[in-house]
Design a protein around this motif. Structure first.
Motif, PDB file in Angstrom:
ATOM      1  N   SER A 227       0.854  -1.182   0.000  1.00 46.96           N
ATOM      2  CA  SER A 227       0.000   0.000   0.000  1.00 46.96           C
ATOM      3  C   SER A 227       0.890   1.233   0.000  1.00 46.96           C
ATOM      4  CB  SER A 227      -0.902  -0.005   1.230  1.00 46.96           C
ATOM      5  OG  SER A 227      -1.493   1.254   1.374  1.00 46.96           O
ATOM      6  N   THR A 228       1.209   1.725  -1.218  1.00 53.79           N
ATOM      7  CA  THR A 228       2.224   2.777  -1.306  1.00 53.79           C
ATOM      8  C   THR A 228       1.771   4.053  -0.618  1.00 53.79           C
ATOM      9  OG1 THR A 228       1.353   3.385  -3.458  1.00 53.79           O
ATOM     10  CG2 THR A 228       3.250   1.929  -3.428  1.00 53.79           C
ATOM     11  N   PHE A 229       0.483   4.362  -0.695  1.00 56.45           N
ATOM     12  CA  PHE A 229       0.017   5.593  -0.054  1.00 56.45           C
ATOM     13  C   PHE A 229       0.271   5.550   1.445  1.00 56.45           C
ATOM     14  CE2 PHE A 229      -3.299   8.215   1.953  1.00 56.45           C
ATOM     15  CZ  PHE A 229      -2.935   9.436   1.430  1.00 56.45           C
ATOM     16  N   ARG A 230       0.048   4.381   2.050  1.00 61.10           N
ATOM     17  CA  ARG A 230       0.246   4.281   3.502  1.00 61.10           C
ATOM     18  C   ARG A 230       1.721   4.482   3.859  1.00 61.10           C
ATOM     19  NH1 ARG A 230      -2.025  -0.952   5.606  1.00 61.10           N
ATOM     20  NH2 ARG A 230       0.102  -1.515   6.129  1.00 61.10           N
ATOM     21  N   TYR A 231       2.606   3.868   3.066  1.00 61.90           N
ATOM     22  CA  TYR A 231       4.038   4.035   3.336  1.00 61.90           C
ATOM     23  C   TYR A 231       4.459   5.503   3.154  1.00 61.90           C
ATOM     24  CZ  TYR A 231       5.145  -0.932   3.683  1.00 61.90           C
ATOM     25  OH  TYR A 231       5.244  -2.227   4.107  1.00 61.90           O
ATOM     26  N   LYS A 232       3.958   6.116   2.091  1.00 63.00           N
ATOM     27  CA  LYS A 232       4.325   7.519   1.833  1.00 63.00           C
ATOM     28  C   LYS A 232       3.841   8.393   2.981  1.00 63.00           C
ATOM     29  CE  LYS A 232       3.370   8.972  -2.493  1.00 63.00           C
ATOM     30  NZ  LYS A 232       2.655   8.912  -3.798  1.00 63.00           N
ATOM     31  N   MET A 233       2.607   8.118   3.420  1.00 60.78           N
ATOM     32  CA  MET A 233       2.021   8.878   4.522  1.00 60.78           C
ATOM     33  C   MET A 233       2.869   8.727   5.777  1.00 60.78           C
ATOM     34  SD  MET A 233      -0.559  10.745   4.998  1.00 60.78           S
ATOM     35  CE  MET A 233      -1.882  11.213   6.048  1.00 60.78           C
ATOM     36  N   GLN A 234       3.279   7.481   6.074  1.00 62.91           N
ATOM     37  CA  GLN A 234       4.068   7.252   7.288  1.00 62.91           C
ATOM     38  C   GLN A 234       5.397   7.998   7.204  1.00 62.91           C
ATOM     39  OE1 GLN A 234       4.140   3.007   7.267  1.00 62.91           O
ATOM     40  NE2 GLN A 234       2.240   2.819   8.462  1.00 62.91           N
ATOM     41  N   ALA A 235       6.089   7.859   6.067  1.00 63.68           N
ATOM     42  CA  ALA A 235       7.383   8.536   5.934  1.00 63.68           C
ATOM     43  C   ALA A 235       7.210  10.040   6.092  1.00 63.68           C
ATOM     44  CB  ALA A 235       7.997   8.218   4.566  1.00 63.68           C
ATOM     45  N   PHE A 236       6.128  10.566   5.511  1.00 62.79           N
ATOM     46  CA  PHE A 236       5.887  12.009   5.589  1.00 62.79           C
ATOM     47  C   PHE A 236       5.646  12.435   7.029  1.00 62.79           C
ATOM     48  CE2 PHE A 236       3.526  15.954   4.707  1.00 62.79           C
ATOM     49  CZ  PHE A 236       4.400  16.522   3.809  1.00 62.79           C
ATOM     50  N   VAL A 237       4.824  11.663   7.754  1.00 63.92           N
ATOM     51  CA  VAL A 237       4.499  12.014   9.138  1.00 63.92           C
ATOM     52  C   VAL A 237       5.733  11.870  10.034  1.00 63.92           C
ATOM     53  CG1 VAL A 237       3.145  11.306  11.145  1.00 63.92           C
ATOM     54  CG2 VAL A 237       2.056  11.521   8.921  1.00 63.92           C
ATOM     55  N   TYR A 238       6.547  10.823   9.807  1.00 60.84           N
ATOM     56  CA  TYR A 238       7.775  10.689  10.609  1.00 60.84           C
ATOM     57  C   TYR A 238       8.674  11.912  10.417  1.00 60.84           C
ATOM     58  CZ  TYR A 238       6.644   5.719  11.215  1.00 60.84           C
ATOM     59  OH  TYR A 238       6.031   4.540  11.520  1.00 60.84           O
ATOM     60  N   GLY A 239       8.841  12.321   9.169  1.00 60.85           N
ATOM     61  CA  GLY A 239       9.674  13.489   8.884  1.00 60.85           C
ATOM     62  C   GLY A 239       9.132  14.734   9.561  1.00 60.85           C
ATOM     63  N   ALA A 240       7.793  14.894   9.495  1.00 59.51           N
ATOM     64  CA  ALA A 240       7.156  16.058  10.112  1.00 59.51           C
ATOM     65  C   ALA A 240       7.342  16.032  11.625  1.00 59.51           C
ATOM     66  CB  ALA A 240       5.671  16.086   9.754  1.00 59.51           C
ATOM     67  N   ALA A 241       7.194  14.842  12.238  1.00 57.03           N
ATOM     68  CA  ALA A 241       7.323  14.731  13.685  1.00 57.03           C
ATOM     69  C   ALA A 241       8.749  15.067  14.124  1.00 57.03           C
ATOM     70  CB  ALA A 241       6.940  13.321  14.140  1.00 57.03           C
ATOM     71  N   LEU A 242       9.749  14.587  13.339  1.00 61.36           N
ATOM     72  CA  LEU A 242      11.138  14.908  13.673  1.00 61.36           C
ATOM     73  C   LEU A 242      11.363  16.416  13.614  1.00 61.36           C
ATOM     74  CD1 LEU A 242      13.294  12.173  11.916  1.00 61.36           C
ATOM     75  CD2 LEU A 242      13.061  12.600  14.361  1.00 61.36           C
ATOM     76  N   ALA A 243      10.803  17.059  12.584  1.00 61.10           N
ATOM     77  CA  ALA A 243      10.951  18.517  12.475  1.00 61.10           C
ATOM     78  C   ALA A 243      10.263  19.200  13.655  1.00 61.10           C
ATOM     79  CB  ALA A 243      10.366  19.010  11.151  1.00 61.10           C
ATOM     80  N   GLY A 244       9.102  18.667  14.073  1.00 58.11           N
ATOM     81  CA  GLY A 244       8.411  19.225  15.230  1.00 58.11           C
ATOM     82  C   GLY A 244       9.242  19.101  16.492  1.00 58.11           C
ATOM     83  N   PHE A 245       9.937  17.957  16.623  1.00 58.07           N
ATOM     84  CA  PHE A 245      10.824  17.750  17.776  1.00 58.07           C
ATOM     85  C   PHE A 245      11.936  18.796  17.770  1.00 58.07           C
ATOM     86  CE2 PHE A 245      14.525  15.255  19.543  1.00 58.07           C
ATOM     87  CZ  PHE A 245      14.115  15.320  20.861  1.00 58.07           C
ATOM     88  N   ALA A 246      12.554  18.981  16.605  1.00 58.84           N
ATOM     89  CA  ALA A 246      13.609  19.996  16.506  1.00 58.84           C
ATOM     90  C   ALA A 246      13.052  21.387  16.848  1.00 58.84           C
ATOM     91  CB  ALA A 246      14.206  20.003  15.091  1.00 58.84           C
ATOM     92  N   GLY A 247      11.806  21.655  16.395  1.00 58.00           N
ATOM     93  CA  GLY A 247      11.186  22.947  16.682  1.00 58.00           C
ATOM     94  C   GLY A 247      10.967  23.140  18.179  1.00 58.00           C
ATOM     95  N   GLY A 248      10.463  22.104  18.847  1.00 56.82           N
ATOM     96  CA  GLY A 248      10.256  22.183  20.292  1.00 56.82           C
ATOM     97  C   GLY A 248      11.561  22.441  21.017  1.00 56.82           C
ATOM     98  N   LEU A 249      12.623  21.717  20.608  1.00 54.84           N
ATOM     99  CA  LEU A 249      13.943  21.925  21.218  1.00 54.84           C
ATOM    100  C   LEU A 249      14.400  23.364  21.011  1.00 54.84           C
ATOM    101  CD1 LEU A 249      15.934  18.714  20.190  1.00 54.84           C
ATOM    102  CD2 LEU A 249      14.993  19.253  22.432  1.00 54.84           C
ATOM    103  N   PHE A 250      14.151  23.881  19.794  1.00 55.39           N
ATOM    104  CA  PHE A 250      14.572  25.244  19.487  1.00 55.39           C
ATOM    105  C   PHE A 250      13.885  26.242  20.411  1.00 55.39           C
ATOM    106  CE2 PHE A 250      13.799  29.253  17.274  1.00 55.39           C
ATOM    107  CZ  PHE A 250      15.112  29.647  17.037  1.00 55.39           C
ATOM    108  N   ALA A 251      12.565  26.063  20.604  1.00 56.52           N
ATOM    109  CA  ALA A 251      11.813  26.993  21.455  1.00 56.52           C
ATOM    110  C   ALA A 251      12.354  26.951  22.886  1.00 56.52           C
ATOM    111  CB  ALA A 251      10.331  26.644  21.427  1.00 56.52           C
ATOM    112  N   LEU A 252      12.650  25.742  23.376  1.00 55.19           N
ATOM    113  CA  LEU A 252      13.104  25.603  24.763  1.00 55.19           C
ATOM    114  C   LEU A 252      14.552  26.065  24.940  1.00 55.19           C
ATOM    115  CD1 LEU A 252      11.493  22.156  25.595  1.00 55.19           C
ATOM    116  CD2 LEU A 252      10.714  24.396  26.333  1.00 55.19           C
ATOM    117  N   TYR A 253      15.318  26.082  23.843  1.00 54.87           N
ATOM    118  CA  TYR A 253      16.694  26.571  23.913  1.00 54.87           C
ATOM    119  C   TYR A 253      16.722  28.089  23.777  1.00 54.87           C
ATOM    120  CZ  TYR A 253      20.742  28.257  21.206  1.00 54.87           C
ATOM    121  OH  TYR A 253      21.757  29.012  20.694  1.00 54.87           O
TER     122      TYR A 253
END
Lengths: 347, 302
Positions: A227-253
């Motif tokens: 199910s390529t759409f599901r894999y693409k969706m997961q990869a996209f969300v993982y990337g977004a979550a990692l960026a969100g983590f970096a953003g949270g760290l940035f705000a707290l720093y």
């Protein structure tokens, strides 16, 4: 250069060990009674190093999306910004602009990751079925919309002033400036190494092979029952979550967030770093990022010597950055350390 | 301010977006790339026009700007885009993003940050005595005015549509453009010189960008962000109309222009900055519901 750079491409175990060690070391150092005076000339290196740690997390997320799955996300900064704003709004206390709720910071950091992932899922649901270049436009437009929203809804996002009074946990424990900066540097590089280990684990697994198969030929991948759409969706969300983590760290720093921190400049820097190093190779993209951020550091010093104003110098630097992007795509589409055959490009 | 006035503003904005969006969408249809540096072509046109207007009468200066932007467009295409024509849409899009960054900053270095203005005289025609039909805070009719500048913009747009239609249906080059937009391979088999057609599209798109830049400069001002501030609306209009279709782009431009103008009327006063975000929201909704746009072909991968 971060710890991750010196580690051979393996299953990321060494990076995981190094990452945990660095995080523990940073925390121990922060609570220890030792103090360090950071000389003025060195502090700029440490500042760029801290930023480098965050950008490594960003570029690894982007490489998961583009390098491995072939998703052209040209609005990566929006997930970074969403993570930072979520963390800031939840954790800030008595900011004079925007909303500040004053919840504990660990909660805010987790919420930042989750909200970025949700935004990623929404953007993905709308545009992952589109052709590659339309996905780029949809993500770019999303980033632009979010930027406009943060500037205009000053009641929530603090307008162009942004949100102040975000707790800075490392500074609160460590005390003086030099010690805070050093502890933050080691902590962020450690977290970047941990991210590297996790992402490497993901992409060396059969899961990563499916992602690369989608990049190479989506139709074939679907025809073998994935199910390529599901894999693409997961990869996209993982990337977004990692960026969100970096953003949270940035705000707290940083202790504050404002729209001017989250411009298209961030997206462009991360993209150039990734393409310059060689997409789909984790070590290569980190190397490319180091080159491009090293250039930025170098240009700070060069500005003092060059007989132009800082505004003109900023323009010159952007001209160089744009030309690097154009030249890399034309002459080394696989990047410096990338594998042309693996990426399916002529070089 | 009444709704009629906002519709007038929307039609004016739609007109110059349409002129630019036609060029943008033709590059998309025939060169097969999203040109993110296209906003800078408008800026180049606006600057050439404002410099020429210093010594020449305005209509001649506008022609000079169109020639200048057309020349810049073909030169940039030869330097940056033609050599990588075969690599596919994504590398070309990324190249155009890099090129846009370079052009914007070169212009900023050369021209500085201050805005320039076209020295034009404008007559205003008031239409007073229109009955007011207030519904809530919004007036459905109301007095409105039209300036001669607005009439020039709309008139130019209509002239461009007519000339374009004649070009695409009556001339060999135009028919070849439409053929290539449908299928490049079949067009080549039929003996069309595809690279020559591509070059003429680059020139045409540059000329249109030059005209749109001058009109935009007359309406507002000329600065380094003149074109860049419009690129997302141009893009939204082109995709809304169905990427690659010039007629769709015209329709899409007026939809975008009217949506932006009307949202300015309906949004609270402190949130008018959101009106451009509304245009992108329309774009995202269109991509979600009907990605092929009003008149276009299928763009879904899966």
């Amino acid at each position: 250069m971060s710890v991750a750079d010196r580690i051979r491409d393996g299953d990321g175990t060494l990076a995981a060990v190094a990452g945990v060690a660095a995080v523990v070391l940073a925390l121990l150092f922060a609570v220890s009674p030792f103090t360090v005076g950071l000389p003025g000339e060195l502090s700029v290196f440490v500042e760029v190093g801290v930023l480098f740690g965050l950008y490594v997390i960003l570029v690894l997320g982007l490489d998961l999306q583009y390098g491995h799955t072939g998703l052209v996300n040209f609005g990566h900064v929006v997930f970074f910004a969403v993570g930072a704003y979520t963390a800031a709004i939840l954790a800030a206390q008595d900011s004079f602009a925007g909303t500040s709720l004053g919840y504990p910071w660990p909660l805010a950091l987790v919420a930042g990751v989750l909200v970025a992932a949700v935004v990623g899922a929404v953007v993905g649901a709308t545009s992952l079925r589109l052709r590659d270049d339309f996905l780029a436009i949809a993500t770019l437009a999303t980033a632009e919309i979010f930027h406009t929203v943060t500037v205009n809804f000053s009641g929530t996002f603090g307008g162009s002033t942004g949100i102040f009074g975000v707790p800075q946990p490392v500074a609160a424990v460590a005390g003086d400036f030099g010690k805070t900066m050093l502890a933050t540097l080691v902590l962020f590089l450690g977290l970047a190494a941990l991210t590297y280990a996790i992402v490497t684990r993901l992409t060396t697994a059969p899961y990563g092979r499916v992602l690369r198969a989608i990049r190479a030929d989506e139709l074939v991948t679907r025809s073998v029952g994935k199910s390529t759409f599901r894999y693409k969706m997961q990869a996209f969300v993982y990337g977004a979550a990692l960026a969100g983590f970096a953003g949270g760290l940035f705000a707290l720093y940083n202790g504050a967030v404002a729209p001017s921190f989250f411009t298209i400049q961030v997206t462009v820097t991360v993209w150039i770093g990734m393409l310059l190093g060689g997409a789909s190779n984790h070590r290569a993209v980190i190397g490319g990022l180091a080159v491009i951020m090293g250039l930025r550091l170098f240009s700070r010093f060069a500005n003092d010597l060059a007989p132009v104003t800082s505004g003109e110098f900023a323009s010159l630097r952007l001209i160089v950055v744009g030309m690097i992007l154009v030249l890399v795509i034309r002459y080394r589409p696989a990047g410096i350390w990338g594998d042309a055959e693996e990426l399916g490009v002529d070089s | 301010m009444g709704l009629v006035q906002n519709v007038v503003f929307g039609l004016v904005q739609g007109s110059y977006i349409a002129i630019a969006a036609i060029g943008f969408t033709m590059i998309y249809g025939i060169v097969n790339m999203i040109n993110f540096a296209y906003g800078e072509y408008l800026t180049i046109g606006a600057f050439v026009g404002v410099l020429a207007a210093g010594v020449l009468p305005l209509p001649v200066a506008a022609l000079v700007a169109m020639v200048g932007a057309g020349a810049a467009s073909i030169a940039l295409a030869k330097l940056f885009f033609t050599p990588i024509n075969e690599t596919g849409p994504v590398p070309m899009l990324l190249t155009s993003i890099g090129l846009g960054l370079v052009l914007r900053n070169v212009i900023r270095l050369g021209a500085g940050r201050s805005a320039r203005y076209y020295d034009t005289e404008s007559a205003t025609y008031e239409f007073a005595g229109v009955p007011e039909v207030p519904v809530g805070s919004v007036d459905l009719l109301g007095n409105f005015f039209v300036t001669s500048r607005m009439l020039v913009v709309v008139g130019c747009a209509v002239a461009v549509f007519a000339i374009l239609h004649a070009l695409l249906t009556r001339t060999d080059v135009g028919i070849a453009m439409r053929a290539m937009s449908d299928s490049e391979d079949l067009a080549r088999v039929r003996g069309i010189d595809t690279q020559m057609i591509r070059n003429s599209v680059w020139v045409l798109a540059g000329v249109l960008a030059g005209l749109a830049g001058v009109l935009l400069g007359i309406q507002t001002n000329v600065s380094v962000t003149t074109g860049f501030s419009q690129i997302l609306q141009i893009l939204a209009a082109a995709i809304l109309g169905g990427a690659g279709s010039p007629y769709g782009a015209i329709a899409g431009s007026y939809v975008i222009g009217l949506v932006v103008a009307l949202s300015t009327a309906f949004l609270p006063a402190d949130m008018t900055g959101l009106s451009s975000a509304v245009a992108f929201l329309v774009l995202v909704v269109v991509l979600l519901v009907k990605p092929s746009g009003i008149a276009g072909e299928e763009v879904r991968e899966a």
